[in-house]
Design a protein around this motif. Sequence first.
Motif, short mmCIF file in Angstrom:
data_model
loop_
_atom_site.label_atom_id
_atom_site.label_comp_id
_atom_site.label_asym_id
_atom_site.label_seq_id
_atom_site.Cartn_x
_atom_site.Cartn_y
_atom_site.Cartn_z
N VAL A 22 -15.81 15.14 -19.77
CA VAL A 22 -15.97 14.93 -18.33
C VAL A 22 -15.15 15.96 -17.56
O VAL A 22 -15.64 16.59 -16.62
CB VAL A 22 -15.56 13.49 -17.95
N ARG A 37 -16.86 18.99 -15.41
CA ARG A 37 -16.56 19.00 -13.98
C ARG A 37 -15.97 20.35 -13.56
O ARG A 37 -16.36 20.92 -12.54
CB ARG A 37 -15.59 17.86 -13.67
N SER A 38 -15.05 20.86 -14.35
CA SER A 38 -14.44 22.15 -14.06
C SER A 38 -15.46 23.28 -14.17
O SER A 38 -15.47 24.20 -13.35
CB SER A 38 -13.27 22.38 -15.01
N TYR A 97 -18.76 23.06 -13.77
CA TYR A 97 -19.70 22.98 -12.65
C TYR A 97 -19.04 23.42 -11.34
O TYR A 97 -19.70 23.95 -10.46
CB TYR A 97 -20.28 21.58 -12.52
N ARG A 98 -17.73 23.21 -11.23
CA ARG A 98 -17.02 23.67 -10.04
C ARG A 98 -17.03 25.20 -9.97
O ARG A 98 -17.26 25.77 -8.91
CB ARG A 98 -15.58 23.15 -10.06
#
Length: 197
Positions: free
Chosen positions: A89, A93-94, A96-97
Amino acid sequence: MEIKDLESLWSEMDQELKNQKKLTNSLIMEMTQQKYANKFQKISVYETIGGIICLLSGVLILINFSALETWYLQLCGILSALILFVLPVITLRSLYRVQGIKITEHTVSETILKYVRAKNRLLLLQRLGIYLSFVLMLTILPVASKMGSGKDLFLETSAWYIYVPVMAVFLFFFARWGYGCYKNITQSAEELLRGME
């Protein structure tokens, strides 16, 4: 033609050139944005598949948690499930950032600054992921053995002498290769952004 007509014609041509320049700049920015996003596309697919596998493995551990009868196997099961749930996760998340940075919304220098921050965070998380992978290797091995064959590897020490070194060598080279891929991709994306300056 009169001077007023020439001025009017010149003004129209000047406005058309400005509009074409804006359109060209807009198209260049959109193409650069697409190239930038595409640099992370392949690794995003791999990370998503890996994340799904990790989450399913974590669920499998929780479903079969009753097979872990001793406190040390339960501790290994909890640590393994926690790593399998949290690490993908955070990594996705990182990633996609970094991938989602919008080039057209900021100046080039602001975009590069945002990118460098996001890139450094992503690479830091990848290094953390490597260390946690080694922890996971040590915690999931006894859990998998107990759930798969019913054997308690803490009671059979000879298995540790075989599995751990082989898995550690494999994990070392795999982690090194994966981190190298991340560094190459992030460096390439940074060069693309810096080429806009």
